[in-house]
Design a protein around this motif. Structure first.
Motif, PDB file in Angstrom:
ATOM      1  N   GLU A 205       0.818  -1.213   0.000  1.00  0.00           N
ATOM      2  CA  GLU A 205       0.000   0.000   0.000  1.00  0.00           C
ATOM      3  C   GLU A 205       0.856   1.270   0.000  1.00  0.00           C
ATOM      4  O   GLU A 205       0.444   2.301  -0.555  1.00  0.00           O
ATOM      5  CB  GLU A 205      -0.933   0.020   1.225  1.00  0.00           C
ATOM      6  N   LEU A 206       2.024   1.194   0.624  1.00  0.00           N
ATOM      7  CA  LEU A 206       2.899   2.370   0.661  1.00  0.00           C
ATOM      8  C   LEU A 206       3.412   2.716  -0.736  1.00  0.00           C
ATOM      9  O   LEU A 206       3.476   3.899  -1.101  1.00  0.00           O
ATOM     10  CB  LEU A 206       4.076   2.115   1.607  1.00  0.00           C
ATOM     11  N   TYR A 207       3.737   1.699  -1.524  1.00  0.00           N
ATOM     12  CA  TYR A 207       4.184   1.954  -2.901  1.00  0.00           C
ATOM     13  C   TYR A 207       3.041   2.502  -3.748  1.00  0.00           C
ATOM     14  O   TYR A 207       3.242   3.402  -4.584  1.00  0.00           O
ATOM     15  CB  TYR A 207       4.729   0.667  -3.525  1.00  0.00           C
ATOM     16  N   GLU A 208       1.848   1.980  -3.530  1.00  0.00           N
ATOM     17  CA  GLU A 208       0.691   2.463  -4.294  1.00  0.00           C
ATOM     18  C   GLU A 208       0.392   3.919  -3.956  1.00  0.00           C
ATOM     19  O   GLU A 208       0.077   4.715  -4.855  1.00  0.00           O
ATOM     20  CB  GLU A 208      -0.523   1.583  -3.994  1.00  0.00           C
ATOM     21  N   ALA A 209       0.506   4.277  -2.673  1.00  0.00           N
ATOM     22  CA  ALA A 209       0.288   5.671  -2.270  1.00  0.00           C
ATOM     23  C   ALA A 209       1.350   6.582  -2.878  1.00  0.00           C
ATOM     24  O   ALA A 209       1.053   7.704  -3.322  1.00  0.00           O
ATOM     25  CB  ALA A 209       0.300   5.785  -0.750  1.00  0.00           C
ATOM     26  N   ALA A 210       2.587   6.104  -2.926  1.00  0.00           N
ATOM     27  CA  ALA A 210       3.665   6.900  -3.521  1.00  0.00           C
ATOM     28  C   ALA A 210       3.442   7.081  -5.023  1.00  0.00           C
ATOM     29  O   ALA A 210       3.704   8.156  -5.572  1.00  0.00           O
ATOM     30  CB  ALA A 210       5.013   6.221  -3.262  1.00  0.00           C
ATOM     31  N   GLU A 211       2.963   6.040  -5.695  1.00  0.00           N
ATOM     32  CA  GLU A 211       2.676   6.148  -7.117  1.00  0.00           C
ATOM     33  C   GLU A 211       1.553   7.153  -7.383  1.00  0.00           C
ATOM     34  O   GLU A 211       1.592   7.913  -8.356  1.00  0.00           O
ATOM     35  CB  GLU A 211       2.295   4.776  -7.673  1.00  0.00           C
ATOM     36  N   ILE A 212       0.550   7.164  -6.521  1.00  0.00           N
ATOM     37  CA  ILE A 212      -0.550   8.133  -6.666  1.00  0.00           C
ATOM     38  C   ILE A 212      -0.024   9.564  -6.527  1.00  0.00           C
ATOM     39  O   ILE A 212      -0.473  10.485  -7.229  1.00  0.00           O
ATOM     40  CB  ILE A 212      -1.651   7.849  -5.621  1.00  0.00           C
ATOM     41  N   ASP A 213       0.949   9.743  -5.640  1.00  0.00           N
ATOM     42  CA  ASP A 213       1.547  11.080  -5.446  1.00  0.00           C
ATOM     43  C   ASP A 213       2.537  11.440  -6.552  1.00  0.00           C
ATOM     44  O   ASP A 213       3.116  12.529  -6.531  1.00  0.00           O
ATOM     45  CB  ASP A 213       2.267  11.138  -4.091  1.00  0.00           C
ATOM     46  N   GLY A 214       2.756  10.510  -7.487  1.00  0.00           N
ATOM     47  CA  GLY A 214       3.651  10.791  -8.605  1.00  0.00           C
ATOM     48  C   GLY A 214       5.113  10.566  -8.310  1.00  0.00           C
ATOM     49  O   GLY A 214       5.976  11.140  -8.998  1.00  0.00           O
ATOM     50  N   ALA A 215       5.421   9.751  -7.323  1.00  0.00           N
ATOM     51  CA  ALA A 215       6.823   9.510  -6.967  1.00  0.00           C
ATOM     52  C   ALA A 215       7.503   8.662  -8.033  1.00  0.00           C
ATOM     53  O   ALA A 215       6.925   7.715  -8.568  1.00  0.00           O
ATOM     54  CB  ALA A 215       6.902   8.809  -5.610  1.00  0.00           C
ATOM     55  N   SER A 216       8.725   9.003  -8.347  1.00  0.00           N
ATOM     56  CA  SER A 216       9.520   8.214  -9.287  1.00  0.00           C
ATOM     57  C   SER A 216      10.035   6.951  -8.597  1.00  0.00           C
ATOM     58  O   SER A 216       9.888   6.776  -7.380  1.00  0.00           O
ATOM     59  CB  SER A 216      10.695   9.037  -9.804  1.00  0.00           C
ATOM     60  N   ARG A 217      10.685   6.074  -9.373  1.00  0.00           N
ATOM     61  CA  ARG A 217      11.222   4.837  -8.794  1.00  0.00           C
ATOM     62  C   ARG A 217      12.278   5.149  -7.737  1.00  0.00           C
ATOM     63  O   ARG A 217      12.324   4.519  -6.686  1.00  0.00           O
ATOM     64  CB  ARG A 217      11.817   3.976  -9.904  1.00  0.00           C
ATOM     65  N   TRP A 218      13.127   6.138  -8.006  1.00  0.00           N
ATOM     66  CA  TRP A 218      14.159   6.508  -7.047  1.00  0.00           C
ATOM     67  C   TRP A 218      13.553   7.073  -5.773  1.00  0.00           C
ATOM     68  O   TRP A 218      14.015   6.780  -4.667  1.00  0.00           O
ATOM     69  CB  TRP A 218      15.111   7.511  -7.673  1.00  0.00           C
TER      70      TRP A 218
END
Length: 311
Positions: A205-218
């Motif tokens: 869920e933490l990765y999904e939340a980061a993806e929603i915020d537009g976070a890059s892989r790094w």
């Protein structure tokens, strides 16, 4: 049910609970006892013996009646011994190369193996091969590969236009980095496995939340992955430093402390003082100092981990 019967029932329950606790405690003691016996015989007693020995003037070529208490003389001698002081410095140099390299390599390999791809199970198995390989056999292979004159590595570098390739295990400046990096290759499987287990425990869920915020892989690695596995990193740092200081086997088989004394680290120096020169008390003093250095480093890390380790 009368009051007397209730009291008797309550008393029987208390006795049953008490008996169960006693049985669990006895079972726990029986399970721990083999480890405690082994720890006392093979770890605690030798440590105490080494500490006591460091205050004596004992060596294997003298009569026991001539053994005397000389206090801190052995410790003072260590700080006056240029070879011993250089051995400590070389050990720290080895740590500076080995610890960051094995942590980074293990983490990168764990990131790659945490992804789904064809043959992942086979690759995970192959990762263990260097870790379980015989140290002497590995040393023979690298001695051939890194031969400074006829080795395939330097021949390849010569074909690429490098006129003065490294001397590797035969060079005074290159030997410690070479041994450290070979040890990284051989020992990184443990770090990879531990990191892989930690990565699989990070909530998706933490990765999904980061993806929603537009976070890059790094950004996901630096802001999600690294903080979540920081307890594992803390554990591996301590283990890596201890392993780096206990590098006698690697130094012995790869370079035998040479060329000259270029790779004479403190663990090798302690062994040589004790079993080649029979200076057991002097070697004991060096081993106690090494123990104190590891203890201080661990305490500093334990105090500092509150700032970057997130439980």
């Amino acid at each position: 049910m009368t009051t007397r019967a209730k009291r008797l029932l309550s008393l029987n329950k208390s006795r049953t609970t008490f008996n169960l606790k006693k049985q669990e405690e006895r079972a726990a003691v029986m399970m721990i006892m083999p480890f405690m016996i082994g720890f006392i015989i093979f770890a605690l007693i030798p440590v105490v013996y080494a500490i006591v020995l460091s205050f004596l003037n004992y060596n294997s070529l003298m009569d026991l009646k001539d053994v005397k208490w000389i206090g801190l003389s052995n410790y003072i001698q260590v700080f006056q011994d240029e070879v011993a002081l250089k051995a400590f410095l070389k050990s720290f140099y080895y740590i500076l190369i080995y610890v960051p390299s094995v942590l980074i390599f293990g983490f990168v390999m764990a990131l790659l193996l945490n992804k789904a791809f064809y043959g992942r199970t086979v690759i995970r198995t192959l990762i263990l091969m260097p870790y379980v390989s015989n140290l002497v056999a590995v040393a023979m292979v690298f001695a051939i590969l890194l031969d400074p004159f006829n080795g395939p590595v330097n021949m390849l570098l010569g074909y690429l236009g490098i006129d003065n390739p490294p001397m590797w295990l035969a060079g005074t400046k290159e030997v410690i980095p070479t041994v450290a990096l070979i040890s990284v290759w051989q020992g990184s499987a443990f770090h990879t496995i531990v990191y892989l287990a930690a990565l699989q425990g990070v909530p998706r869920e933490l990765y999904e939340a980061a993806e929603i915020d537009g976070a890059s892989r790094w950004k996901k690695i630096t802001n999600v992955t690294l903080p979540m596995i920081s307890p594992t990193t803390f554990f591996l740092i301590i283990v890596s430093i201890i392993n780096a200081l206990q590098n006698y086997s690697a130094i012995k088989v790869y370079s035998d402390g040479g060329p000259g004394d270029a790779s004479r680290v403190i663990s090798y120096n302690i062994y040589e003082e004790a079993f080649s020169y029979n200076h057991f008390s002097y070697a004991g003093a060096q081993s106690v100092l090494l123990f104190l250095i590891v203890l201080v480093i661990t305490i500093i890390q334990w105090k500092g981990q509150k700032k970057w380790v997130h439980y």
